[in-house]
Design a protein around this motif. Structure first.
Motif, PDB file in Angstrom:
ATOM      1  N   GLU A   5       0.823  -1.202   0.000  1.00 30.22           N
ATOM      2  CA  GLU A   5       0.000   0.000   0.000  1.00 30.22           C
ATOM      3  C   GLU A   5       0.862   1.260   0.000  1.00 30.22           C
ATOM      4  O   GLU A   5       0.543   2.241  -0.688  1.00 30.22           O
ATOM      5  CB  GLU A   5      -0.938  -0.002   1.208  1.00 30.22           C
ATOM      6  N   VAL A  39      -5.164  -1.327   5.415  1.00 30.58           N
ATOM      7  CA  VAL A  39      -4.763  -2.227   4.324  1.00 30.58           C
ATOM      8  C   VAL A  39      -5.729  -3.396   4.190  1.00 30.58           C
ATOM      9  O   VAL A  39      -5.962  -3.903   3.085  1.00 30.58           O
ATOM     10  CB  VAL A  39      -3.304  -2.740   4.491  1.00 30.58           C
ATOM     11  N   ARG A  52      -8.498  -2.119   2.064  1.00 28.01           N
ATOM     12  CA  ARG A  52      -8.085  -1.998   0.662  1.00 28.01           C
ATOM     13  C   ARG A  52      -8.058  -3.360  -0.019  1.00 28.01           C
ATOM     14  O   ARG A  52      -8.546  -3.522  -1.145  1.00 28.01           O
ATOM     15  CB  ARG A  52      -6.705  -1.343   0.573  1.00 28.01           C
ATOM     16  N   THR A  84      -5.784   1.177  -5.222  1.00 29.27           N
ATOM     17  CA  THR A  84      -5.354   2.498  -4.752  1.00 29.27           C
ATOM     18  C   THR A  84      -4.980   3.408  -5.913  1.00 29.27           C
ATOM     19  O   THR A  84      -5.409   4.567  -5.985  1.00 29.27           O
ATOM     20  CB  THR A  84      -4.149   2.339  -3.807  1.00 29.27           C
TER      21      THR A  84
END
Length: 299
Positions: free
Chosen positions: A179, A257, A260, A281
């Motif tokens: 990330e 995270v 995500r 992202t």
């Protein structure tokens, strides 16, 4: 040595074959039928109980539920060979590792947690990092076998769950690194700096290391060919969340995270490499389609 093996996915096959190459007799069982090519060179037995008649048995199953279903609910410990040592190489929860240790103690069976760091190609080369937790005598008995599987065996303590905590923490930190690289790309590409040039600078200065090298390449290529599938990575972040909750401490980066990666899996990308979370992202939540030439063929 006669070794039992349960779980012949891509990682399990690599481990079993390396043990065979080292001269060991491996009797293996898989939960589903294997194609002849996948089973090539491995002696397949009819049931998991046969694998538990070896001197040492390895399990490389996908998660807590799979191990519980095969080993505990299958009562394999009750009929295991006397003196057997069971080595669990899967990434499992800390709580389940503690339960397994207690159940093995009750049955008089040796138990070693030995989760591994590395992808299937690394496993095939025998270059994994093996994280080990367990009683000293059991660890000493299986260490020569673990040395066949990895370039380094890390003895982390006599409590099996210590190795599992280390593996979960390591995977959590890899997700954070993925990330971080993706967010770096968002900033640098906004002014026209290509990601390949950016990562060349980053790897040559502040962030040299295997995780950054491997996953920056995935992000640059954008194909996200699976080495570690996103749905399995999400499972490991769930384990990290559970472990964090048990400490009573807040882990805000983990929360971010995990969310995500969950977005990536929910978008149908669960079979891609877990670094595909970077694409979520970088695309602002609208991952780019995977080029046709890079898509896997599924039966």
């Amino acid at each position: 040595m006669h070794i039992g093996f349960i779980g012949l996915g891509s990682m399990g096959r690599a481990l079993a074959r390396n043990l065979i190459k080292a001269g060991h007799d491996v009797s293996a069982w898989n939960r589903s039928a294997l194609e002849p090519e996948a089973a090539h060179g491995i002696t397949i037995v009819d049931g998991p109980e046969e694998a538990f008649q070896a001197e040492v048995v390895f399990t490389m199953l996908s998660d807590d539920a799979a191990i519980r279903g095969v080993v505990l609910e299958g009562a394999l410990l009750d009929g295991a060979r006397a003196g057997l040592i069971h080595v669990v190489t899967s990434t499992i929860s800390i709580a389940f590792a503690e339960e397994l240790a207690a159940r093995h103690d009750e049955a008089g069976i040796g138990f070693v947690s030995a989760p591994v760091l590395g992808r299937p190609d690394v496993a095939a080369r025998g270059e994994l990092n093996v994280l080990v937790g367990g009683k000293a005598d059991a660890v000493a008995a299986v260490e020569p076998l673990l040395a066949v599987l990895g370039r380094k065996v890390w003895q982390l303590g006599e409590i099996p769950a210590q190795a599992n905590a280390a593996k979960i923490a390591a995977n959590m930190m890899i997700a954070m690194a993925i990330e971080a690289m993706a967010e770096g790309v968002v900033l640098t590409e906004s002014v026209g700096l290509g990601r390949a040039r950016f990562f060349e600078m980053i790897l040559g200065t502040l962030f040299a290391g295997r995780a950054y090298e491997s996953y920056s390449a995935q992000i640059t290529e954008g194909a996200f060919q699976p080495g570690f599938k996103a749905r399995l990575g999400l499972k490991d972040l769930r384990l990290a969340t559970e472990a964090g909750s048990a400490t009573g401490r807040s882990l805000p980066m983990l929360d971010a995270v995990r969310e995500r990666l969950s977005e990536a899996v929910s978008a149908g990308l669960g079979e891609r490499d877990w670094s595909v979370m970077a694409d979520v992202t970088m695309s602002g939540g609208d991952p780019s389609p995977i080029p046709a030439a890079t898509k896997e063929k599924h039966p």
